[in-house]
Design a protein around this motif. Structure first.
Motif, mmCIF file in Angstrom:
data_model
loop_
_atom_site.group_PDB
_atom_site.id
_atom_site.type_symbol
_atom_site.label_atom_id
_atom_site.label_comp_id
_atom_site.label_asym_id
_atom_site.label_seq_id
_atom_site.Cartn_x
_atom_site.Cartn_y
_atom_site.Cartn_z
ATOM 1 N N LEU A 42 0.836 -1.203 0.000
ATOM 2 C CA LEU A 42 0.000 0.000 0.000
ATOM 3 C C LEU A 42 0.870 1.252 0.000
ATOM 4 O O LEU A 42 0.625 2.185 -0.758
ATOM 5 C CB LEU A 42 -0.944 -0.006 1.197
ATOM 6 N N TYR A 43 1.925 1.262 0.821
ATOM 7 C CA TYR A 43 2.833 2.412 0.838
ATOM 8 C C TYR A 43 3.459 2.628 -0.545
ATOM 9 O O TYR A 43 3.575 3.762 -1.008
ATOM 10 C CB TYR A 43 3.942 2.247 1.887
ATOM 11 N N ARG A 44 3.870 1.546 -1.181
ATOM 12 C CA ARG A 44 4.485 1.669 -2.515
ATOM 13 C C ARG A 44 3.549 2.349 -3.504
ATOM 14 O O ARG A 44 3.979 3.205 -4.283
ATOM 15 C CB ARG A 44 4.889 0.309 -3.038
ATOM 16 N N LEU A 45 2.272 1.985 -3.479
ATOM 17 C CA LEU A 45 1.320 2.600 -4.396
ATOM 18 C C LEU A 45 1.112 4.071 -4.049
ATOM 19 O O LEU A 45 1.131 4.936 -4.937
ATOM 20 C CB LEU A 45 -0.017 1.861 -4.372
ATOM 21 N N VAL A 46 0.937 4.370 -2.781
ATOM 22 C CA VAL A 46 0.745 5.762 -2.350
ATOM 23 C C VAL A 46 1.962 6.602 -2.721
ATOM 24 O O VAL A 46 1.823 7.703 -3.264
ATOM 25 C CB VAL A 46 0.465 5.834 -0.826
ATOM 26 N N SER A 47 3.153 6.094 -2.464
ATOM 27 C CA SER A 47 4.360 6.878 -2.761
ATOM 28 C C SER A 47 4.581 7.014 -4.269
ATOM 29 O O SER A 47 5.060 8.048 -4.731
ATOM 30 C CB SER A 47 5.587 6.278 -2.074
ATOM 31 N N ALA A 48 4.216 5.995 -5.052
ATOM 32 C CA ALA A 48 4.332 6.105 -6.514
ATOM 33 C C ALA A 48 3.400 7.176 -7.050
ATOM 34 O O ALA A 48 3.782 7.972 -7.928
ATOM 35 C CB ALA A 48 4.032 4.760 -7.172
ATOM 36 N N GLN A 49 2.183 7.230 -6.522
ATOM 37 C CA GLN A 49 1.251 8.282 -6.930
ATOM 38 C C GLN A 49 1.772 9.660 -6.536
ATOM 39 O O GLN A 49 1.663 10.619 -7.302
ATOM 40 C CB GLN A 49 -0.125 8.046 -6.315
ATOM 41 N N GLU A 50 2.354 9.752 -5.361
ATOM 42 C CA GLU A 50 2.896 11.040 -4.917
ATOM 43 C C GLU A 50 4.094 11.441 -5.764
ATOM 44 O O GLU A 50 4.242 12.612 -6.119
ATOM 45 C CB GLU A 50 3.280 10.987 -3.444
ATOM 46 N N GLY A 89 9.875 6.374 3.195
ATOM 47 C CA GLY A 89 10.328 5.261 2.365
ATOM 48 C C GLY A 89 11.839 5.172 2.308
ATOM 49 O O GLY A 89 12.415 4.085 2.365
ATOM 50 N N GLN A 90 12.494 6.319 2.215
ATOM 51 C CA GLN A 90 13.956 6.339 2.193
ATOM 52 C C GLN A 90 14.533 5.873 3.524
ATOM 53 O O GLN A 90 15.570 5.219 3.565
ATOM 54 C CB GLN A 90 14.465 7.739 1.873
ATOM 55 N N LEU A 91 13.854 6.209 4.607
ATOM 56 C CA LEU A 91 14.341 5.838 5.933
ATOM 57 C C LEU A 91 14.046 4.382 6.291
ATOM 58 O O LEU A 91 14.852 3.730 6.955
ATOM 59 C CB LEU A 91 13.707 6.745 7.000
ATOM 60 N N GLU A 92 12.892 3.887 5.888
ATOM 61 C CA GLU A 92 12.433 2.601 6.400
ATOM 62 C C GLU A 92 12.524 1.432 5.435
ATOM 63 O O GLU A 92 12.346 0.285 5.853
ATOM 64 C CB GLU A 92 10.986 2.727 6.885
ATOM 65 N N LEU A 93 12.743 1.672 4.162
ATOM 66 C CA LEU A 93 12.843 0.584 3.205
ATOM 67 C C LEU A 93 14.257 0.498 2.657
ATOM 68 O O LEU A 93 14.894 1.527 2.434
ATOM 69 C CB LEU A 93 11.866 0.786 2.037
ATOM 70 N N ASP A 94 14.731 -0.719 2.411
ATOM 71 C CA ASP A 94 16.042 -0.836 1.778
ATOM 72 C C ASP A 94 15.888 -0.576 0.275
ATOM 73 O O ASP A 94 14.793 -0.369 -0.215
ATOM 74 C CB ASP A 94 16.675 -2.186 2.076
ATOM 75 N N ALA A 95 16.963 -0.639 -0.445
ATOM 76 C CA ALA A 95 16.932 -0.314 -1.877
ATOM 77 C C ALA A 95 16.006 -1.243 -2.658
ATOM 78 O O ALA A 95 15.445 -0.853 -3.671
ATOM 79 C CB ALA A 95 18.341 -0.369 -2.457
ATOM 80 N N GLY A 96 15.797 -2.458 -2.174
ATOM 81 C CA GLY A 96 14.899 -3.397 -2.847
ATOM 82 C C GLY A 96 13.452 -3.218 -2.468
ATOM 83 O O GLY A 96 12.575 -3.891 -2.984
ATOM 84 N N GLY A 97 13.160 -2.295 -1.544
ATOM 85 C CA GLY A 97 11.794 -2.022 -1.149
ATOM 86 C C GLY A 97 11.309 -2.841 0.040
ATOM 87 O O GLY A 97 10.159 -2.783 0.411
ATOM 88 N N SER A 98 12.201 -3.623 0.649
ATOM 89 C CA SER A 98 11.816 -4.419 1.807
ATOM 90 C C SER A 98 11.982 -3.597 3.083
ATOM 91 O O SER A 98 12.873 -2.771 3.174
ATOM 92 C CB SER A 98 12.697 -5.665 1.915
ATOM 93 N N PRO A 99 11.125 -3.866 4.083
ATOM 94 C CA PRO A 99 11.288 -3.157 5.361
ATOM 95 C C PRO A 99 12.562 -3.555 6.070
ATOM 96 O O PRO A 99 13.082 -4.606 5.850
ATOM 97 C CB PRO A 99 10.065 -3.560 6.168
#
Length: 99
Positions: A42-50, A89-99
């Motif tokens: 869900l975060y990925r979709l919200v951040s992509a839209q933003e 997202g930059q703080l909490e996800l690694d480069a692959g998008g995992s928490p």
């Protein structure tokens, strides 16, 4: 989407709760999970839209990088909650998008 955007902007990914997002959207947590497999999805979709909204609002122009930087600064100054949303997202996800 607006309930998710508000929750992620305020609390980040780790502290965001799907039940609060569902309440804000006027639905159940189960319905949210029916559409999104996880909070990160869900975060990925919200951040992509933003990110798309930022790109549209700031108008990337390779021949005017100083102007682009200024427009980006002005955009995030006018919308600090959107800057926070993207920063989580930059703080909490690694480069692959995992928490």
């Amino acid at each position: 989407m607006s309930a998710a955007k508000a929750e992620f902007s305020l609390r980040g990914i780790a502290r965001a709760r799907m039940d609060r997002i569902a309440r804000g959207a006027g639905t159940s947590k189960e319905r949210v999970y029916a559409y999104f497999s996880s909070k990160v999805a869900l975060y990925r979709l919200v951040s992509a839209q933003e990110l798309a909204a930022v790109a549209e609002a700031t108008g990337t122009d390779p021949t005017d990088l100083p102007g682009y930087a200024g427009r980006g600064h002005d955009y995030f100054t006018d919308h600090p909650e959107r800057f926070r949303l993207m920063s989580w997202g930059q703080l909490e996800l690694d480069a692959g998008g995992s928490p």
